[in-house]
Design a protein around this motif. Structure first.
Motif, PDB file in Angstrom:
ATOM      1  N   ARG A   1       7.677  40.997  65.202  1.00  0.00           N
ATOM      2  CA  ARG A   1       6.340  41.662  66.009  1.00  0.00           C
ATOM      3  C   ARG A   1       6.036  42.955  64.954  1.00  0.00           C
TER       4      ARG A   1
ATOM      5  N   GLU B   1       4.024  36.058  63.765  1.00  0.00           N
ATOM      6  CA  GLU B   1       3.249  35.708  64.793  1.00  0.00           C
ATOM      7  C   GLU B   1       2.995  36.384  66.319  1.00  0.00           C
ATOM      8  N   ALA B   2       1.901  35.493  66.857  1.00  0.00           N
ATOM      9  CA  ALA B   2       1.449  36.310  68.122  1.00  0.00           C
ATOM     10  C   ALA B   2       0.424  34.644  68.765  1.00  0.00           C
ATOM     11  N   ASP B   3       0.686  34.611  69.847  1.00  0.00           N
ATOM     12  CA  ASP B   3      -0.258  34.263  70.601  1.00  0.00           C
ATOM     13  C   ASP B   3      -1.494  34.681  71.255  1.00  0.00           C
ATOM     14  N   SER B   4      -2.757  33.309  71.069  1.00  0.00           N
ATOM     15  CA  SER B   4      -4.131  33.829  71.544  1.00  0.00           C
ATOM     16  C   SER B   4      -3.705  34.165  73.828  1.00  0.00           C
TER      17      SER B   4
ATOM     18  N   SER C   1      -4.080  43.616  67.948  1.00  0.00           N
ATOM     19  CA  SER C   1      -3.358  42.857  69.672  1.00  0.00           C
ATOM     20  C   SER C   1      -4.909  41.494  69.561  1.00  0.00           C
TER      21      SER C   1
ATOM     22  N   ASN D   1       2.194  40.586  72.203  1.00  0.00           N
ATOM     23  CA  ASN D   1       1.661  40.080  71.391  1.00  0.00           C
ATOM     24  C   ASN D   1       0.831  41.297  70.347  1.00  0.00           C
TER      25      ASN D   1
ATOM     26  N   HIS E   1      -1.219  29.691  69.076  1.00  0.00           N
ATOM     27  CA  HIS E   1      -0.083  30.012  68.204  1.00  0.00           C
ATOM     28  C   HIS E   1      -0.590  29.912  67.101  1.00  0.00           C
TER      29      HIS E   1
END
Length: 282
Positions: free
Chosen positions: A144, A153-156, A266, A274, A161
């Motif tokens: 992160r 990488e992050a998830d909405s 964010s 995330n 993804h």
């Protein structure tokens, strides 16, 4: 038709401005209890207004939690009972406070017998959530944090993804700002951040990629984006479809002496699991 009370009117005005938001975010913007905001929005939705109040979740995570009946049998849940219901829309506004309505009493799911000891919950929002006492495949760690040029990488909220790369930070970017026809006040400078977002899932990402992309100063303060777009550096557009990579430039205007130490992305207005952080070195 009876006009909505002032609180409902504020709710509707904010929803019209935001278009789409989580209930707790709407409540935070108005300084309301989330339960009151949810009750009012549901009532307004039922009055015939073009308003949909929904819920989002990780379907696989919920199914795993339900499948783990031993652990779920020990889960007490949120007790049902009297909750305030707020009148709005075509109904007369109340003058003596909310009227409690008795809700149904919830019944816990019975635990099914299974061999072995009772399961324990793994870390929330992880692959180990269903049963922490059973061996799990080692998950690839997700970074992160990074530096300029790094892809994180992050998830909405919709479950998409995302891979987000901080391509470039132009600081100062006064020449780009003035070339686009804008003028900086004395003691101000412009900063331009270039990011690229790749959707690595089969779920569409329907938000503005830099909605909550902020600069973090040496003193811990945040600088939000300026409502301008540069002709030479196109801004982000709303949405990234599955398999698509979209780039854009975000413009900031800040005091000339302010020191920027981080760029932070964010999925929502507050920092959460995330949230991505890139360090900006001098």
């Amino acid at each position: 038709m009876v006009a909505p009370d002032p609180v409902d009117a504020r709710l509707l005005a904010l929803i019209a401005e935001m278009g789409r938001a989580a209930v707790h975010e709407v409540a935070a913007r108005l300084g309301m209890d989330p339960r009151e905001a949810a009750a009012r929005l549901i009532t307004l939705s039922g009055s015939g207004l073009p308003l949909l109040v929904g819920v989002e979740c990780d379907p696989n995570g919920i199914r795993k939690a339900l499948a783990n009946s031993v652990a779920y049998g020990n889960y007490q849940g949120t007790p049902s009972g009297a909750y305030p219901v707020y009148q709005s829309g075509p109904y007369p506004t109340h003058t003596s406070g909310p009227h409690p309505v008795q809700g149904p009493i919830s019944t816990p799911f019975p635990a099914q017998p299974q061999p072995g000891p009772a399961g324990t919950w793994g870390p929330p929002q992880s692959a180990d959530w269903a049963r922490g006492d059973q061996p799990q495949a080692a998950a690839k760690p997700i970074s992160r944090t990074g530096k300029i040029g790094s892809t994180l990488e992050a998830d909405s909220l919709e479950g998409a993804h995302l891979q987000i790369q901080l391509v470039e930070v132009v600081d100062p970017a006064d020449f780009l700002f003035t070339a686009a026809g804008y003028k900086l006040a004395d003691g101000e400078r412009a900063v331009v951040v270039h990011t690229e977002v790749t959707n690595r899932s089969q779920v569409a990402y329907n938000s503005l990629p830099d909605m909550y992309l902020v600069l973090v100063t040496k003193t811990g303060e945040t600088v939000t984006k300026a409502p301008v777009s540069l002709s030479s550096r196109p801004s982000h557009k709303i949405g990234v479809q599955p398999g698509e990579t979209a780039g854009g430039h975000t413009v900031y205007v800040l005091p000339e002496e302010t020191v920027i130490t981080q760029v932070r992305w964010s999925v929502r207005s507050e920092v959460d699991i995330n949230t991505l952080v890139w360090t900006v070195e001098d």
